[in-house]
Design a protein around this motif. Structure first.
Motif, short mmCIF file in Angstrom:
data_model
loop_
_atom_site.label_atom_id
_atom_site.label_comp_id
_atom_site.label_asym_id
_atom_site.label_seq_id
_atom_site.Cartn_x
_atom_site.Cartn_y
_atom_site.Cartn_z
N THR A 41 1.76 -4.80 3.54
CA THR A 41 0.40 -4.57 4.27
C THR A 41 0.55 -5.79 5.47
O THR A 41 -0.21 -5.53 6.52
N THR A 100 0.92 -1.00 -0.10
CA THR A 100 -0.05 -0.04 0.02
C THR A 100 0.84 1.36 -0.09
O THR A 100 2.02 1.27 0.27
N THR A 107 8.34 -0.27 5.89
CA THR A 107 8.49 0.74 4.81
C THR A 107 9.54 0.06 3.86
O THR A 107 10.80 0.20 4.31
N CYS A 167 4.41 0.36 1.54
CA CYS A 167 4.52 -0.30 2.82
C CYS A 167 3.87 -1.58 2.54
O CYS A 167 3.04 -1.86 1.84
N TRP A 225 5.45 10.00 1.30
CA TRP A 225 4.78 8.76 0.71
C TRP A 225 5.55 7.55 0.67
O TRP A 225 6.49 7.57 0.35
N CYS A 226 5.07 6.72 1.35
CA CYS A 226 5.79 5.48 1.99
C CYS A 226 5.02 4.24 0.89
O CYS A 226 3.74 4.08 1.05
N ASP A 280 0.93 4.78 1.87
CA ASP A 280 0.65 5.43 2.86
C ASP A 280 1.43 6.76 3.06
O ASP A 280 2.41 6.96 2.90
N GLU A 281 0.60 7.67 3.56
CA GLU A 281 0.99 9.07 3.71
C GLU A 281 1.37 9.10 5.26
O GLU A 281 0.70 8.52 6.13
N SER A 282 2.54 9.62 5.37
CA SER A 282 3.14 9.71 6.92
C SER A 282 3.70 11.19 7.10
O SER A 282 4.21 11.81 6.26
#
Length: 170
Positions: free
Chosen positions: A132, A95, A137, A130, A127-128, A97-99
């Protein structure tokens, strides 16, 4: 250098108002003996002052098309991305993911404000990519302010997924 890096990392966990407070001996409630035992304050500040990861002579001017606000930190970012990719291969389910990394420095091109984040409202957005299952990361990209000429019809997320940074996901 290991002690310097260790102290810098611990400063991110043990929060005090200023750098000098980590070596303060006058105020007992915030006194941190560990820092005094492992590093001298003046030496730490001197190393912090002169620590560079890139040659400033090659840095493009802010008004040029080649300007990159991450120029000074790019070698460190590239190193971490390389290490993350080398040590783990994600499963089939991944996915984006925003971190948010908490940061209050003077970088207007990188600093974001996100009121919905409770722990880090001001910071640098990542923006990573990753895994699931494990949450590891695999790679990341630092979000930079999009210039007027850099906008595309597809949008930022499409460009991110199709970029070179995320092409080796496994």
């Amino acid at each position: 250098m290991r002690a310097f890096i260790g102290i810098a990392l611990i400063m991110g966990i043990v929060r005090l108002p200023g750098i000098n407070d980590y070596w303060d001996t006058c105020h007992k409630p915030i006194s941190q003996t560990w820092f005094r035992e492992h590093f001298e304050r003046d030496r730490f500040k001197l190393l912090l002052k002169f620590l560079h990861f890139a040659n400033n002579d090659g840095m493009p001017a802010q008004d040029s098309q080649d300007y990159d606000p991450l120029y000074k930190n790019k070698p460190v970012i590239d190193y971490f991305v390389h290490v993350f990719k080398r040590h783990f291969h994600p499963s089939q389910n991944i996915t984006i993911d925003e971190s948010m990394v908490s940061f209050r420095g003077r970088t207007p091109h990188l600093r974001q404000y996100m009121p919905q984040k409770r722990h880090a409202r001001f910071g640098v957005k990542l923006w990573c990519l990753c895994d699931t299952k494990t949450g590891y990361t695999h790679t990341f990209e630092v979000y930079k302010e999009v210039r007027q000429g850099d906008r595309s019809e597809e949008g930022f997320i499409y460009n991110l997924v199709m970029s070179d940074a995320f092409d080796e996901a496994g």
